[in-house]
Write a protein that holds these residues in place. Structure first.
Motif, PDB file in Angstrom:
ATOM      1  N   THR A  72       0.829  -1.209   0.000  1.00 14.19           N
ATOM      2  CA  THR A  72       0.000   0.000   0.000  1.00 14.19           C
ATOM      3  C   THR A  72       0.862   1.257   0.000  1.00 14.19           C
ATOM      4  O   THR A  72       0.592   2.215  -0.730  1.00 14.19           O
ATOM      5  CB  THR A  72      -0.917   0.018   1.228  1.00 14.19           C
ATOM      6  OG1 THR A  72      -1.709  -1.170   1.236  1.00 14.19           O
ATOM      7  CG2 THR A  72      -1.833   1.224   1.210  1.00 14.19           C
ATOM      8  N   ALA A  73       1.921   1.232   0.817  1.00 19.93           N
ATOM      9  CA  ALA A  73       2.792   2.404   0.909  1.00 19.93           C
ATOM     10  C   ALA A  73       3.500   2.677  -0.409  1.00 19.93           C
ATOM     11  O   ALA A  73       3.622   3.827  -0.838  1.00 19.93           O
ATOM     12  CB  ALA A  73       3.819   2.203   2.022  1.00 19.93           C
ATOM     13  N   LEU A  74       3.968   1.629  -1.078  1.00 23.51           N
ATOM     14  CA  LEU A  74       4.692   1.823  -2.333  1.00 23.51           C
ATOM     15  C   LEU A  74       3.784   2.339  -3.440  1.00 23.51           C
ATOM     16  O   LEU A  74       4.236   3.033  -4.357  1.00 23.51           O
ATOM     17  CB  LEU A  74       5.355   0.513  -2.776  1.00 23.51           C
ATOM     18  CG  LEU A  74       6.576   0.076  -1.959  1.00 23.51           C
ATOM     19  CD1 LEU A  74       7.092  -1.254  -2.465  1.00 23.51           C
ATOM     20  CD2 LEU A  74       7.674   1.127  -2.038  1.00 23.51           C
ATOM     21  N   GLN A  75       2.516   2.024  -3.377  1.00 24.38           N
ATOM     22  CA  GLN A  75       1.579   2.473  -4.401  1.00 24.38           C
ATOM     23  C   GLN A  75       1.052   3.869  -4.116  1.00 24.38           C
ATOM     24  O   GLN A  75       0.458   4.500  -4.996  1.00 24.38           O
ATOM     25  CB  GLN A  75       0.404   1.490  -4.505  1.00 24.38           C
ATOM     26  CG  GLN A  75       0.801   0.093  -4.966  1.00 24.38           C
ATOM     27  CD  GLN A  75       1.368   0.088  -6.389  1.00 24.38           C
ATOM     28  OE1 GLN A  75       1.134   1.003  -7.165  1.00 24.38           O
ATOM     29  NE2 GLN A  75       2.117  -0.946  -6.723  1.00 24.38           N
ATOM     30  N   ARG A  76       1.254   4.362  -2.891  1.00 27.03           N
ATOM     31  CA  ARG A  76       0.727   5.670  -2.514  1.00 27.03           C
ATOM     32  C   ARG A  76       1.744   6.759  -2.842  1.00 27.03           C
ATOM     33  O   ARG A  76       2.923   6.650  -2.532  1.00 27.03           O
ATOM     34  CB  ARG A  76       0.411   5.701  -1.022  1.00 27.03           C
ATOM     35  CG  ARG A  76      -0.236   7.005  -0.560  1.00 27.03           C
ATOM     36  CD  ARG A  76      -0.417   7.012   0.951  1.00 27.03           C
ATOM     37  NE  ARG A  76      -1.398   6.019   1.380  1.00 27.03           N
ATOM     38  CZ  ARG A  76      -1.140   5.019   2.189  1.00 27.03           C
ATOM     39  NH1 ARG A  76       0.081   4.836   2.643  1.00 27.03           N
ATOM     40  NH2 ARG A  76      -2.081   4.161   2.536  1.00 27.03           N
ATOM     41  N   ARG A  77       1.287   7.829  -3.481  1.00 28.43           N
ATOM     42  CA  ARG A  77       2.150   8.948  -3.821  1.00 28.43           C
ATOM     43  C   ARG A  77       1.663  10.202  -3.100  1.00 28.43           C
ATOM     44  O   ARG A  77       0.490  10.340  -2.780  1.00 28.43           O
ATOM     45  CB  ARG A  77       2.161   9.209  -5.333  1.00 28.43           C
ATOM     46  CG  ARG A  77       2.702   8.060  -6.146  1.00 28.43           C
ATOM     47  CD  ARG A  77       2.883   8.466  -7.595  1.00 28.43           C
ATOM     48  NE  ARG A  77       3.902   9.521  -7.717  1.00 28.43           N
ATOM     49  CZ  ARG A  77       4.319   9.982  -8.892  1.00 28.43           C
ATOM     50  NH1 ARG A  77       3.816   9.518 -10.019  1.00 28.43           N
ATOM     51  NH2 ARG A  77       5.240  10.928  -8.944  1.00 28.43           N
ATOM     52  N   ASP A  78       2.603  11.116  -2.860  1.00 29.37           N
ATOM     53  CA  ASP A  78       2.264  12.396  -2.238  1.00 29.37           C
ATOM     54  C   ASP A  78       1.775  13.345  -3.333  1.00 29.37           C
ATOM     55  O   ASP A  78       2.510  14.185  -3.828  1.00 29.37           O
ATOM     56  CB  ASP A  78       3.496  12.972  -1.532  1.00 29.37           C
ATOM     57  CG  ASP A  78       3.185  14.294  -0.829  1.00 29.37           C
ATOM     58  OD1 ASP A  78       1.997  14.643  -0.737  1.00 29.37           O
ATOM     59  OD2 ASP A  78       4.138  14.973  -0.400  1.00 29.37           O
ATOM     60  N   GLU A  79       0.514  13.159  -3.733  1.00 28.85           N
ATOM     61  CA  GLU A  79      -0.054  13.993  -4.793  1.00 28.85           C
ATOM     62  C   GLU A  79      -0.543  15.303  -4.189  1.00 28.85           C
ATOM     63  O   GLU A  79      -1.376  15.316  -3.290  1.00 28.85           O
ATOM     64  CB  GLU A  79      -1.222  13.266  -5.470  1.00 28.85           C
ATOM     65  CG  GLU A  79      -0.807  12.004  -6.225  1.00 28.85           C
ATOM     66  CD  GLU A  79      -0.031  12.293  -7.502  1.00 28.85           C
ATOM     67  OE1 GLU A  79       0.109  13.494  -7.855  1.00 28.85           O
ATOM     68  OE2 GLU A  79       0.438  11.356  -8.141  1.00 28.85           O
ATOM     69  N   ARG A  80      -0.018  16.391  -4.693  1.00 30.73           N
ATOM     70  CA  ARG A  80      -0.400  17.700  -4.183  1.00 30.73           C
ATOM     71  C   ARG A  80      -1.005  18.551  -5.290  1.00 30.73           C
ATOM     72  O   ARG A  80      -0.565  18.492  -6.437  1.00 30.73           O
ATOM     73  CB  ARG A  80       0.809  18.439  -3.603  1.00 30.73           C
ATOM     74  CG  ARG A  80       1.387  17.785  -2.354  1.00 30.73           C
ATOM     75  CD  ARG A  80       2.386  18.699  -1.697  1.00 30.73           C
ATOM     76  NE  ARG A  80       2.931  18.103  -0.480  1.00 30.73           N
ATOM     77  CZ  ARG A  80       3.700  18.741   0.379  1.00 30.73           C
ATOM     78  NH1 ARG A  80       4.016  20.007   0.167  1.00 30.73           N
ATOM     79  NH2 ARG A  80       4.161  18.138   1.453  1.00 30.73           N
ATOM     80  N   ASP A  81      -2.005  19.326  -4.908  1.00 34.14           N
ATOM     81  CA  ASP A  81      -2.510  20.349  -5.810  1.00 34.14           C
ATOM     82  C   ASP A  81      -1.592  21.544  -5.633  1.00 34.14           C
ATOM     83  O   ASP A  81      -1.663  22.267  -4.637  1.00 34.14           O
ATOM     84  CB  ASP A  81      -3.954  20.726  -5.451  1.00 34.14           C
ATOM     85  CG  ASP A  81      -4.909  19.573  -5.701  1.00 34.14           C
ATOM     86  OD1 ASP A  81      -4.683  18.824  -6.661  1.00 34.14           O
ATOM     87  OD2 ASP A  81      -5.870  19.422  -4.930  1.00 34.14           O
ATOM     88  N   THR A  82      -0.697  21.719  -6.589  1.00 27.78           N
ATOM     89  CA  THR A  82       0.332  22.749  -6.426  1.00 27.78           C
ATOM     90  C   THR A  82       0.304  23.755  -7.563  1.00 27.78           C
ATOM     91  O   THR A  82      -0.256  24.824  -7.437  1.00 27.78           O
ATOM     92  CB  THR A  82       1.718  22.097  -6.325  1.00 27.78           C
ATOM     93  OG1 THR A  82       1.906  21.223  -7.445  1.00 27.78           O
ATOM     94  CG2 THR A  82       1.852  21.295  -5.051  1.00 27.78           C
TER      95      THR A  82
END
Length: 564
Positions: free
Chosen positions: A539-549
């Motif tokens: 789960t951790a490897l598939q999760r990305r820190d997606e930000r609205d930037t």
């Protein structure tokens, strides 16, 4: 209506409604969303998805919500992005400055002199890796804005030192003394940058007068810009520009939108800005992910990615694990951690919270006994930085605060430290948590408390400096600080340790993702152990820190404009 909102966002939304003298649920929800977005690292909140132009129009009927260019507490663009005014201004100012920098021609480049320097500093016989660095260097010389990204050991600092030598040679040929500056977000990153630059200079094939002009120390970005105590303003800005021809910033992935905007604003138009970093690392703690956006979203010719690794052996488990994490290859990462093929990477099944101290006992004693048995503060600091425990969280049974308490308990029971009640003690590691320009210590600086060699009865706090000496001060003069046997992965950025133990929480948490794991793994130079639950790894490897930037950061950079 307030479910899932932080107290700060709720209070902000209440304030906006009072300012508007309205009890509209739409206004409350929009204001709360904008505030909550910033708390979560985003630059804006999408409050009116595509196709909802009517909602944009309705929200703009409130006086506290303006269109881009208006001076209002909240700014709403036609795409339904709602900003706190200051973040809209940071983004708008940064975009304008980057576009202006892109349009500014680079100083004249003597092609013949450049080719001679390239041949001397980047000899072709060194192979493909050297050729890649050579191409990167030539591109940077010809631009006013350059971005160099690559993992640890890919030669970023080594390359930029040679670039500085080439630029100094070019300036000298024009009768100009080039003024370069080195900078980084934290004191620790500055120290490491200075060490790396000094090491790279030793083997540089250059005239001594050229070498003498390459800086041997750097600044934190706050010090470079001239931060004012107790204020958010800086001494250097658009009306008082920095006095440098070239500014090199390392660990640029750690720079948030506000600070990057202030930096670019303060640069002279004809200066060069060179950003170094690793686009796959964690984004900044504060809102924004400018470096990642420049590397991944913007159409910039000046972005160079270095891939060949010079630090790890070709069969290094750390390098292969970092690549698997970066690529989100769960099966390969699992095999590397659980297999016996590589002795430099390993997996430890994290125990229940009540058994964590027992599980940490052996690695803590093995990792920290050497520095606690040192004879001098310099020896102790050197040994202390060989091992570190990294945590994903600050709070909770697997967080930094609790793990530091466990480390102190373990080392006390092993008679390696003797802490008194709320008193400083020999061997106490301290991590500075707030900049203090008066004593010259900054957020992220790490030191230890140790007896003064000249007066063993006197305890001092010792910190390494960029010139290889030690800074010593009385414990009572320390800025706000905390124990640092264990630090967060965020705080570890800009650092490298021989061995790293990464403690992941037992339960699943959205804070543990690919970028955090990659950053943690790449802090290790010789050995890394991940302690966690295998069920959470995928789960951790598939999760990305997606930000609205800054999705609108679409800079179509011009071809380099330089002299023949």
């Amino acid at each position: 209506m307030t479910e899932g909102l932080s107290p700060l966002s709720t209070r902000f939304a209440d304030f906006i409604c009072r300012l508007e003298r309205s009890d509209s649920p739409d206004l409350f929800e929009a204001a709360a969303a904008a505030s909550q977005a910033v708390e979560n690292g985003h630059v804006f909140a999408l409050v009116a998805p595509e196709g909802c132009a009517g909602k944009v129009d309705r929200l703009r009927t409130f006086g506290v919500i303006g269109a881009p260019g208006d001076f209002a507490p909240l700014v709403l663009d036609d795409s339904g992005r709602l900003y706190l005014y200051r973040y809209w201004k940071y983004l708008n100012d940064l975009m304008a400055a980057l576009h202006a920098r892109n349009a500014q021609k680079a100083p004249h480049v003597d092609r013949s002199l450049l080719e001679q320097g390239m041949a001397r500093l980047f000899p072709a016989e060194d192979g493909d890796g050297e050729e890649g660095l050579r191409a990167a260097a030539e591109g940077v010389v010809n631009r006013t804005l350059s971005v160099i990204t690559g993992g640890p050991g890919t030669g970023k600092t080594w390359t930029v030192v040679k670039i500085l030598a080439l630029l100094i040679e070019q300036a000298a040929a024009r009768g100009v003394a080039l003024r370069p500056a080195l900078a980084a977000p934290t004191g620790k990153a500055v120290a490491r940058l200075g060490e790396a630059v000094a090491a790279a200079q030793k083997d540089l094939d250059c005239d001594p007068t050229i070498l003498s002009q390459i800086p041997d120390h750097g600044f934190t970005l706050h010090r470079l810009l001239g931060a004012r105590t107790g204020s958010q303003s800086y001494r250097h800005h658009a009306g008082n520009l920095l006095p440098y021809h070239v500014v090199v910033v390392d660990e640029a992935s750690m720079i948030d939108l506000a600070l990057m905007s202030r930096l670019v604003e303060a640069l002279p138009p004809d200066s060069r800005l060179i950003l170094l970093g690793d686009k796959d690392q964690l984004a900044s703690v504060e809102p924004g992910h400018v470096f990642g956006d420049l590397c991944n979203k913007a159409s910039i010719e000046g972005v160079v990615e270095l891939r060949k690794n010079y630090r790890y052996p070709s069969d290094s488990g750390i390098a292969r694990l970092a690549d698997a994490v970066r690529s989100r290859e769960v099966d390969r990462a699992t095999r590397l951690l659980r297999g016996n093929e590589h002795s430099d990477v390993s997996w430890l099944e994290v125990p229940r919270a009540e058994d964590l101290e027992k599980s940490l006992y052996e690695p803590v004693v093995a990792g920290y006994s050497a520095y606690l048995e040192s004879r001098t503060p310099a020896e102790a600091l050197d040994r202390f930085h060989r091992f570190r425990i990294l945590c994903a969280l600050r709070r909770g049974p697997y967080g930094v605060r609790h793990v530091n308490a466990l480390c102190q308990s373990i080392l006390t029971s092993s008679r390696l430290v003797r802490p008194g009640r709320n008193q400083p003690f020999k061997g106490q590691p301290v991590l500075v948590t707030r900049n203090d320009y008066g004593v010259g210590l900054f957020n992220g600086d790490t030191g230890i408390l140790w007896p003064d060699p000249a007066d063993p009865g006197l305890l001092r706090a010792y910190f390494p400096t960029s010139d290889g000496t030690l800074k010593a001060l009385a414990p009572g003069r320390l800025p706000p600080h905390e124990l640092s046997w264990a630090i967060t992965v965020h705080k570890s950025q800009g650092s490298e340790f021989d061995r790293v133990l990464v403690v992941l929480p037992a339960g699943e948490t959205p804070l543990v993702g690919r970028e955090l794991l990659y950053t943690a793994v790449t802090r290790a130079g010789r050995q890394v152990t991940l302690a966690g639950h295998a069920s959470n790894l995928q789960t951790a490897l598939q999760r990305r820190d997606e930000r609205d930037t800054a999705e609108q950061l679409e800079l179509q950079m011009n071809e380099p404009s330089a002299g023949d």
